[in-house]
Structures are given as C-alpha cells and as structure tokens.
Design an enzyme around this catalytic site. Structure first.
Site, PDB file in Angstrom:
ATOM      1  N   SER A 132       0.732  -1.319  -0.038  1.00  0.00           N
ATOM      2  CA  SER A 132      -0.047   0.113  -0.019  1.00  0.00           C
ATOM      3  C   SER A 132       0.839   1.249   0.067  1.00  0.00           C
ATOM      4  O   SER A 132       2.010   1.395   0.850  1.00  0.00           O
ATOM      5  CB  SER A 132      -0.978   0.180   1.165  1.00  0.00           C
ATOM      6  OG  SER A 132      -1.714   1.226   1.170  1.00  0.00           O
ATOM      7  N   LYS A 204      -5.109  -6.269   3.358  1.00  0.00           N
ATOM      8  CA  LYS A 204      -4.908  -5.161   2.208  1.00  0.00           C
ATOM      9  C   LYS A 204      -6.207  -5.004   1.817  1.00  0.00           C
ATOM     10  O   LYS A 204      -6.502  -3.642   1.564  1.00  0.00           O
ATOM     11  CB  LYS A 204      -4.095  -5.631   1.196  1.00  0.00           C
ATOM     12  CG  LYS A 204      -3.728  -4.637  -0.067  1.00  0.00           C
ATOM     13  CD  LYS A 204      -3.379  -3.424   0.500  1.00  0.00           C
ATOM     14  CE  LYS A 204      -3.002  -2.478  -0.848  1.00  0.00           C
ATOM     15  NZ  LYS A 204      -3.840  -2.148  -1.928  1.00  0.00           N
ATOM     16  N   HIS A 207      -7.999  -2.809   4.428  1.00  0.00           N
ATOM     17  CA  HIS A 207      -7.275  -1.603   4.083  1.00  0.00           C
ATOM     18  C   HIS A 207      -8.020  -0.702   2.938  1.00  0.00           C
ATOM     19  O   HIS A 207      -8.197   0.490   3.169  1.00  0.00           O
ATOM     20  CB  HIS A 207      -5.833  -1.545   3.849  1.00  0.00           C
ATOM     21  CG  HIS A 207      -5.094  -0.347   3.394  1.00  0.00           C
ATOM     22  ND1 HIS A 207      -5.113  -0.121   2.108  1.00  0.00           N
ATOM     23  CD2 HIS A 207      -4.245   0.394   4.240  1.00  0.00           C
ATOM     24  CE1 HIS A 207      -4.462   1.108   1.960  1.00  0.00           C
ATOM     25  NE2 HIS A 207      -3.917   1.417   3.110  1.00  0.00           N
ATOM     26  N   ASN A 208      -7.978  -1.284   2.032  1.00  0.00           N
ATOM     27  CA  ASN A 208      -8.709  -0.510   0.847  1.00  0.00           C
ATOM     28  C   ASN A 208      -9.986  -0.059   1.044  1.00  0.00           C
ATOM     29  O   ASN A 208     -10.617   0.898   0.630  1.00  0.00           O
ATOM     30  CB  ASN A 208      -8.458  -1.339  -0.341  1.00  0.00           C
ATOM     31  CG  ASN A 208      -7.062  -1.452  -0.853  1.00  0.00           C
ATOM     32  OD1 ASN A 208      -6.161  -1.176  -0.486  1.00  0.00           O
ATOM     33  ND2 ASN A 208      -6.826  -1.975  -2.296  1.00  0.00           N
ATOM     34  N   GLU A 211     -10.173   2.504   3.136  1.00  0.00           N
ATOM     35  CA  GLU A 211      -9.775   3.873   2.259  1.00  0.00           C
ATOM     36  C   GLU A 211     -10.996   4.454   1.579  1.00  0.00           C
ATOM     37  O   GLU A 211     -10.878   5.497   1.252  1.00  0.00           O
ATOM     38  CB  GLU A 211      -8.691   3.636   1.359  1.00  0.00           C
ATOM     39  CG  GLU A 211      -7.850   4.568   0.333  1.00  0.00           C
ATOM     40  CD  GLU A 211      -7.008   3.914  -0.556  1.00  0.00           C
ATOM     41  OE1 GLU A 211      -7.178   4.232  -1.987  1.00  0.00           O
ATOM     42  OE2 GLU A 211      -6.161   2.735  -0.233  1.00  0.00           O
TER      43      GLU A 211
END
Length: 514
Positions: A132, A204, A207-208, A211
């Site tokens: 990232s 991940k 995380h996205n 985001e």
C-alpha cells in the site's frame, strides 16, 4: 552482472513494479527484473541502470531465474487474476524446493489461499503481500502486509523491513524525506507478518475498503461545507489544512487541502469544480462489502462508499433526474458558519472512528473463518506510514490493542469511547442538517459530491489526463517561486514530468515520452 548473484527478482515493470524495484536497489540489494515485453525492460534499464549498478534485466525468464541466489525470491507485480496465474505457471518448472514466489498485486485473498496450497504441494513457498502507498509508496517506502508460512516470511523479512515505510518509534509519525539513492535511515518498519496463506491480501483488501470510506467521508464533509455553509473550495482547503494539525491529521486530509487550492490551468476556476464527478474502482472495496455481508458483519461505511462510486458512474441518469426531481435549498446564516464547520469536523472524526472499527471487526471475524491469528495492534502499527490511510489516530488504535489485544470492538476502548461521547451531539446535528438540506438525496445532484474522491485518486498518480490535456503535478515550492498551479497542462508529446517523489515535499525533474 554474473549469474546467480541477485538477492531478489521482480517480474512486471508497470509503474508499481518499476518503483518497487528501484526501492529495493536503493537499499543495496541486488535485484534482477523481467518483463514480458523486453523493450520495457530495456527502457527501464536505460533510465536507471547507470545510477544503480545492482539493477539488472533479462530478456528471457530462464536467464532471469538463473540470475537469482538460492533460495530464489521472486516478486510478481502483474495484473491480478489470470495474468498472475500465467506467471506462476511459467516459473514453477524453473524453481526448486524452498524457493519463494511473492505476489505483490491486489489479488483476491481466496485466490491467494488456493495458490499457496497448490505451490506448497510442490515445495515452493508462496507469499501474498499487500503493498500500500501507491506509486510514491512503492518508490520510497510502502506499508507491507505479507501473508504465507512463517518460513517464507523469514526468508523475505530483511528485504521487506528495509524497503517499507518507517515511522518514529516515539510518536508513530511517518519519517519523511527519502530521495532516490538516499532512503530513510532508522525508524520502525511498516512491515509485519500478518498470518497464514491469504491473510496478507485479506488485510490489504480491508485496508482498501477503509480507504474507500475515508475518501467518501471527506468528500461529504467538503460537500456539506460547500452546499450548506456556502464556502469556496479555497476556503474549505484552508479548513482542511487546519484540521490536519489536530486529531484528523492524515495523508488524505492533507492532500484534500492541497487539491482544493488548485485552479484549472485553462479557466482559472477551482479545479474541483471542473473535475468530472465520476469515480472508478478496482474491486477491493466491493470485495470488502460482499465479504462483510457473507460473514454477517455490518460494514455500512465501506458499502455506502462503494455504492456512491457506483451511483457517480451513472452521470447521464443523474443529470436527467436533476431536471425533474428537486430538493430543499438550505443555507446557513453567516454567524452560524463557524459553529457548523466545527460540527462537521466532529462528525467526520466520529464517522472515521466507526469506519475503522468496522474494518477491524471484519478482520476479527475473518480470522475465525480462515483460522488466522491476526495481531490487530501490529496491523495498526504498519498502517501508520507508507499507506494511503496513514493517519495520526492509528497510533491511538495501536495503543488500544496493545492495552487490550482481545478488544471486542474499537469503540469500547476508553479513548474512542470518550471521543464519541464528546462529539456525538455535533455528529447528530450534522446528520440532521444533511437530511434537512437534501444533501443525502444524491440523485437530485447533477454534480455528484464525489469530485474530491476523483481529485484524490488523481493526486496519487504522477500525471493524468483531464479534458484531453495532460496534467502534471508541480511541487509546492515551485508554485510559490514561479506562481504556477499544482496542476499544469502540457501541450507537446516530449514533456518534462515533475514526479512527486516523497510525501508531497520533494520532486525530481526527468524527461518522459508519452
């Protein structure tokens, strides 16, 4: 370079692959690179090989593999899905027991689980590593989230720790100032072993998803200040800059303040007002939402952010509907503006807390489903630097899980519980005002409140196109010195690109053919 001397290899020389390879070379590791199209490898070496003698490229995959020390470690930076499988299939006959394949793309975690299982049967290690930070993070220090066997992690750990972003050990703030050939020295690496098989890619993905939610909430805060408080983009940019000095200190808040200050180079209008109000997506936000539904975990912030991007895509329908459907117009009296702006700040912070709580709750349930043992404090730690959602309050999340590793929900931590208690009245006030003003009836808006998301996505790129014109980032120092905008147009095909080389502070000039 003689055969069998490289510490690691990388396949796939798109922008992310190139930048990651340069990052590795900057840290004094010998790296071999390979791309299916050799002309791209040649171009990459022509631009960078003179300054980096520890960088070498190969025309065929056999010589590429033979150039690596054993156990061989190979990073794949190609498109997720079938292209990744094709690369793995080409590598397997050339590898031996104990070699490692690392997928650094945005693969779906279930695919990573299957690939790890398949390669384990062939005695080849497989690591699915989240990377990232976008182009800049790959070049100067990303947040790295590797998943796979502990043995595989031990083989790549020295390199992963070296090339990852670094934060201050005392306050958790990112260490900045890296330059080509001069990486950050010291600090705590934003890299940690996540768990078995697909754990890294799953984290991940979450995380996205967070985001997506972060970007949409910022977008809505801007929209409320613009449509209800009747502030200009420049005024709102000043507000975001001020917010970035306090609890909301984060990468996304910072770049939003910058974006809102920019003017369109052709019309001199605020850039955010002429950006197309449609935002694309790469799939990880949708994966997060679908997985949350599958596991029965409420993650409404991520889901609504995904839906907002879907709704933004139907531009023609929205434009037509806005001519037929109308909503109320509510403007704030001038003496109430500062009060409402403060309330929006509190609402944004509360919403941000809930969004992260939803993400960590989702990971908590996933570890039960997939038999992982996730360290949530460690995950929060490695998100403090390098990644797109890096923010000061991740230090608070780190501290929450250090105090109580089995914390059932982030909202139950004393710090976050107190924040919600203090800011909740303003949070409710803002939601009520949004409903009263019609700001939540998004179908009514011919200009969808997602231009900030579009601007943020563009900001993360070295250059992008707008209305057929190539726009390039100009550093703030150059703006102040020469009186130019942060985005400027280039008319010719032979151009000078001003690359954003580190946390919006340092740039390098280099020529590039488009």
């Amino acid at each position: 370079m003689t055969d069998s001397t490289s510490n690691i290899g990388l396949i796939g020389l798109a922008v992310m692959g190139q930048n990651l390879a340069l990052n590795i070379a900057d840290h004094d590791y010998k790296i071999s690179v390979y791309n299916r199209t050799f002309s791209k490898t040649e171009s990459f070496l022509d631009k960078n090989g003179k300054n980096l003698p520890n960088l070498s490229g190969y025309e065929n995959i056999e010589s590429f593999v033979n150039s690596l020390q054993s156990p061989k470690k190979i990073i794949i930076m190609v498109q997720a899905g079938r292209p990744t499988d094709s690369v793995i299939e080409s590598l397997v006959p050339l590898l031996q027991k104990g070699d490692v394949i690392i997928d650094g793309g945005n693969a779906k975690w279930t695919d990573t689980i299957e690939r790890e299982k398949m390669l384990k049967e062939k005695n080849i290690f497989f690591v699915g590593s989240g990377v990232s930070g976008g182009e800049e993070g790959a070049r100067f220090g990303p947040s790295l989230m590797p998943g796979g066997s502990q043995e595989a992690w031990n083989l790549i750990k020295p390199i992963w720790d070296s090339i990852s972003a670094k934060v201050n050990p005392d306050d958790g703030k990112p260490l900045e100032g890296a330059l080509p050939g001069k990486p950050i020295q010291g600090g705590v690496p934003c890299s940690a072993y996540i768990g078995n098989d697909g754990a890294g890619h799953y984290v991940k993905m979450v995380h996205n998803g967070i985001e997506y939610g972060d970007m949409q909430m910022i977008c809505e805060a801007y929209h409320l200040m613009s449509s209800i408080v009747d502030l200009t983009p420049c005024e709102i940019g000043d507000i975001f800059n001020e917010w970035n000095k306090g609890e909301l200190d984060s990468f996304l808040i910072e770049i939003t303040g910058d974006i809102l200050k920019q003017k369109d180079p052709r019309t001199d209008n605020p850039f955010v007002d002429i950006v197309m109000d449609t935002a694309g997506q790469k799939g990880t936000g949708k994966w997060t939402s679908v997985n949350a539904l599958d596991m029965g975990v409420p993650a409404p912030t991520v889901s609504e952010a995904v839906f907002a991007r879907c709704l933004s895509a139907i531009k023609d329908e929205r434009t037509a509907a806005s001519k037929i459907l109308t909503g109320p117009i509510v403007k704030i009296k001038s003496d109430n503006k500062q009060v409402i702006v403060s309330a929006i700040r509190d609402a944004l912070y509360c919403s941000k807390i809930c969004s992260y709580a939803q993400g960590f709750q989702l990971m908590r349930e996933a570890q039960k489903e997939y038999n992982w043992d996730l360290n949530f404090g460690e995950i929060a730690k490695i998100w403090r630097g390098g990644c797109i959602i890096r923010a000061a309050f991740l230090q608070k999340i780190t501290e929450a899980y250090e105090k109580e590793p089995t914390l059932a929900n982030l909202l139950l931590d004393n710090y976050f519980k107190e924040c919600l208690s203090i800011y909740q009245p303003n949070w409710r006030k803002v939601i009520s005002l949004a409903v009263e003003s019609g700001s939540l009836c998004l179908l009514f808006h011919p200009l969808f409140p997602i231009t900030i998301v579009t601007g943020q996505n563009d900001f993360l790129k070295t250059y992008f196109k707008h209305n057929g014109i190539i726009l390039v980032h100009i550093p703030m120092k150059e703006q102040m010195k020469n009186g130019v905008n942060s985005f400027t147009s280039i008319g010719s095909t032979q151009i000078v690109l001003r690359f954003r080389f580190n946390t919006r502070r340092t740039y390098k000039f280099c020529e590039c053919n488009l």
